[in-house]
Design a protein around this motif. Sequence first.
Motif, PDB file in Angstrom:
ATOM      1  N   UNK A   2       0.808  -1.140  -0.050  1.00  0.00           N
ATOM      2  CA  UNK A   2      -0.090   0.018   0.132  1.00  0.00           C
ATOM      3  C   UNK A   2       0.783   1.281   0.139  1.00  0.00           C
ATOM      4  N   UNK A   3       2.082   1.254   0.353  1.00  0.00           N
ATOM      5  CA  UNK A   3       3.052   2.323   0.353  1.00  0.00           C
ATOM      6  C   UNK A   3       3.624   2.471  -1.042  1.00  0.00           C
ATOM      7  N   UNK A   4       3.289   1.794  -1.882  1.00  0.00           N
ATOM      8  CA  UNK A   4       3.944   1.912  -3.335  1.00  0.00           C
ATOM      9  C   UNK A   4       2.716   2.610  -4.261  1.00  0.00           C
ATOM     10  N   UNK A   5       3.124   3.325  -5.156  1.00  0.00           N
ATOM     11  CA  UNK A   5       2.313   4.071  -6.252  1.00  0.00           C
ATOM     12  C   UNK A   5       2.706   3.563  -7.533  1.00  0.00           C
ATOM     13  N   UNK A   6       1.998   2.859  -8.211  1.00  0.00           N
ATOM     14  CA  UNK A   6       2.161   2.521  -9.827  1.00  0.00           C
ATOM     15  C   UNK A   6       1.921   3.921 -10.603  1.00  0.00           C
ATOM     16  N   UNK A   7       2.923   4.301 -11.447  1.00  0.00           N
ATOM     17  CA  UNK A   7       2.788   5.371 -12.402  1.00  0.00           C
ATOM     18  C   UNK A   7       2.162   4.872 -13.966  1.00  0.00           C
ATOM     19  N   UNK A   8       1.694   5.511 -14.568  1.00  0.00           N
ATOM     20  CA  UNK A   8       1.027   4.997 -15.931  1.00  0.00           C
ATOM     21  C   UNK A   8       2.247   4.384 -16.691  1.00  0.00           C
ATOM     22  N   UNK A   9       2.050   3.000 -17.053  1.00  0.00           N
ATOM     23  CA  UNK A   9       3.204   2.422 -17.787  1.00  0.00           C
ATOM     24  C   UNK A   9       3.505   3.383 -19.277  1.00  0.00           C
ATOM     25  N   UNK A  10       4.680   2.899 -19.626  1.00  0.00           N
ATOM     26  CA  UNK A  10       5.125   3.641 -20.857  1.00  0.00           C
ATOM     27  C   UNK A  10       4.596   2.193 -21.946  1.00  0.00           C
ATOM     28  N   UNK A  11       3.808   2.335 -22.750  1.00  0.00           N
ATOM     29  CA  UNK A  11       3.440   1.415 -23.644  1.00  0.00           C
ATOM     30  C   UNK A  11       3.785   1.715 -25.076  1.00  0.00           C
ATOM     31  N   UNK A  12       4.114   0.326 -25.680  1.00  0.00           N
ATOM     32  CA  UNK A  12       4.509   0.385 -27.252  1.00  0.00           C
ATOM     33  C   UNK A  12       5.655   1.061 -27.602  1.00  0.00           C
ATOM     34  N   UNK A  13       6.784   0.943 -26.716  1.00  0.00           N
ATOM     35  CA  UNK A  13       7.886   1.357 -26.443  1.00  0.00           C
ATOM     36  C   UNK A  13       8.936   0.552 -27.402  1.00  0.00           C
ATOM     37  N   UNK A  14       9.600   1.353 -28.423  1.00  0.00           N
ATOM     38  CA  UNK A  14      10.499   0.666 -29.215  1.00  0.00           C
ATOM     39  C   UNK A  14      11.865   0.927 -28.900  1.00  0.00           C
ATOM     40  N   UNK A  15      12.895   0.200 -29.765  1.00  0.00           N
ATOM     41  CA  UNK A  15      14.123   0.374 -29.214  1.00  0.00           C
ATOM     42  C   UNK A  15      14.831   1.762 -29.082  1.00  0.00           C
ATOM     43  N   UNK A  16      14.187   2.553 -30.087  1.00  0.00           N
ATOM     44  CA  UNK A  16      14.763   3.823 -30.233  1.00  0.00           C
ATOM     45  C   UNK A  16      14.196   4.960 -29.232  1.00  0.00           C
ATOM     46  N   UNK A  17      13.111   4.521 -28.434  1.00  0.00           N
ATOM     47  CA  UNK A  17      12.695   5.606 -27.582  1.00  0.00           C
ATOM     48  C   UNK A  17      13.128   4.786 -25.995  1.00  0.00           C
ATOM     49  N   UNK A  18      13.670   3.505 -26.045  1.00  0.00           N
ATOM     50  CA  UNK A  18      13.703   2.741 -24.636  1.00  0.00           C
ATOM     51  C   UNK A  18      14.659   3.703 -23.547  1.00  0.00           C
ATOM     52  N   UNK A  19      15.568   4.273 -24.063  1.00  0.00           N
ATOM     53  CA  UNK A  19      16.409   4.873 -23.038  1.00  0.00           C
ATOM     54  C   UNK A  19      15.718   5.981 -22.608  1.00  0.00           C
ATOM     55  N   UNK A  20      15.033   6.968 -23.465  1.00  0.00           N
ATOM     56  CA  UNK A  20      14.324   7.903 -22.978  1.00  0.00           C
ATOM     57  C   UNK A  20      13.398   7.668 -22.295  1.00  0.00           C
ATOM     58  N   UNK A  21      12.642   6.628 -22.471  1.00  0.00           N
ATOM     59  CA  UNK A  21      11.685   6.164 -21.400  1.00  0.00           C
ATOM     60  C   UNK A  21      12.019   5.839 -20.043  1.00  0.00           C
ATOM     61  N   UNK A  22      13.310   5.101 -19.914  1.00  0.00           N
ATOM     62  CA  UNK A  22      13.648   5.056 -18.796  1.00  0.00           C
ATOM     63  C   UNK A  22      14.077   6.219 -17.983  1.00  0.00           C
TER      64      UNK A  22
END
Length: 359
Positions: free
Chosen positions: A74-94
């Motif tokens: 209960x002390x954890x909050x889940x943020x909205x997932x980053x969906x449909x992430x391709x390799x080119x955007x993976x680093x920026x997403x993280x």
Amino acid sequence: MFQKNVTRRDALGLGAAGIAALALAGCGSSSSDDGGSEEQSSYKVALVISGPKNDGGWGQGHYESLQRAIESHSNWEMLEPKENTDSADAANAAQTYVDQDVDLIIAAGNEFCSAWGDVVADAAESNPKVHFLMTNTDPESDLSDYATLENLETVQVNLIQTGALAGVVAGLMSASGQIGFIGGMRLPTTLKKYASYLLAAQKVNPDVEGHYNFDAGFTDASFGANITEQWINSNNVDVMWGDASAVDNGARQALEAAGADTHFDIAQPIDSVGDSQPTVITSTVTDWMFGEAMDQIENGSFGNGSVIEANMDNGGVYLGKFSDKVPQDVQDKIAEYTEQIKSGSLITEDEVSDLEATL
């Protein structure tokens, strides 16, 4: 232990004085991971996936696993997932999540390994409260070029148990003794799943024959429909298990066309039995053990490339609900074989390795 240096990201953004300040800041952290006196009371977690979170397969399996973990934390909050992430955007997403001070950033699969190396290394220096978790990832083979693993762990599934559970169901439910398997790619994990599946099916029914394809990809449902239809017509295949995401949906279409009361599918990695899936008789379910990673972050033990295994002992691998098409006496037999799988007595690692070598 990896040597800590000022990262390239820091050097570009700071002058000499800034770097000195960063070094001084690193000497005394308020994070509980570094032994600070301030106790953290709330945490944030985020998920990065290559497809949609409700894809009925890989992405949804991770999303539902994280939802279950949040329910018990209960002390954890889940943020909205980053969906449909391709390799080119993976680093920026993280990096976006790092910049938000997210405590745990999860990569759904090892496809992001090559893109996240610099992000992980930079965060270890500039934001040590951020932790990374990669599923279906082997630190030795997938992360060998990482500068540090001190803020990272991985999750691996006991694939022998997963395959064996599907195989027992297939062997007991196949009237023809002909079972099929579709894999998206010829990966070591896919070969291990199929070998375990076939071996377990043959343990409960020695006359079982297996049919497989390891080059289906993960997006073309028509491929799954076509090859399953061919196997039904030429070999009388009547039970399928798949490892190919959307392609598996096509296989179910072919099974339904052949007769949903006599042609069956075993789903994975989520519990898919229901009226919308008339051929699915049960599911091999994976829980990615995100709650265990959360616990480790809270108690300060997370990191250093440790591997969390999802298996039958910790609830990371199990069979889902049964369709009413599975008779009770068959369910009872499955329960007996399940205990043998759990104890490791039904099939052995050596047997699986020997069969893998022939594929």
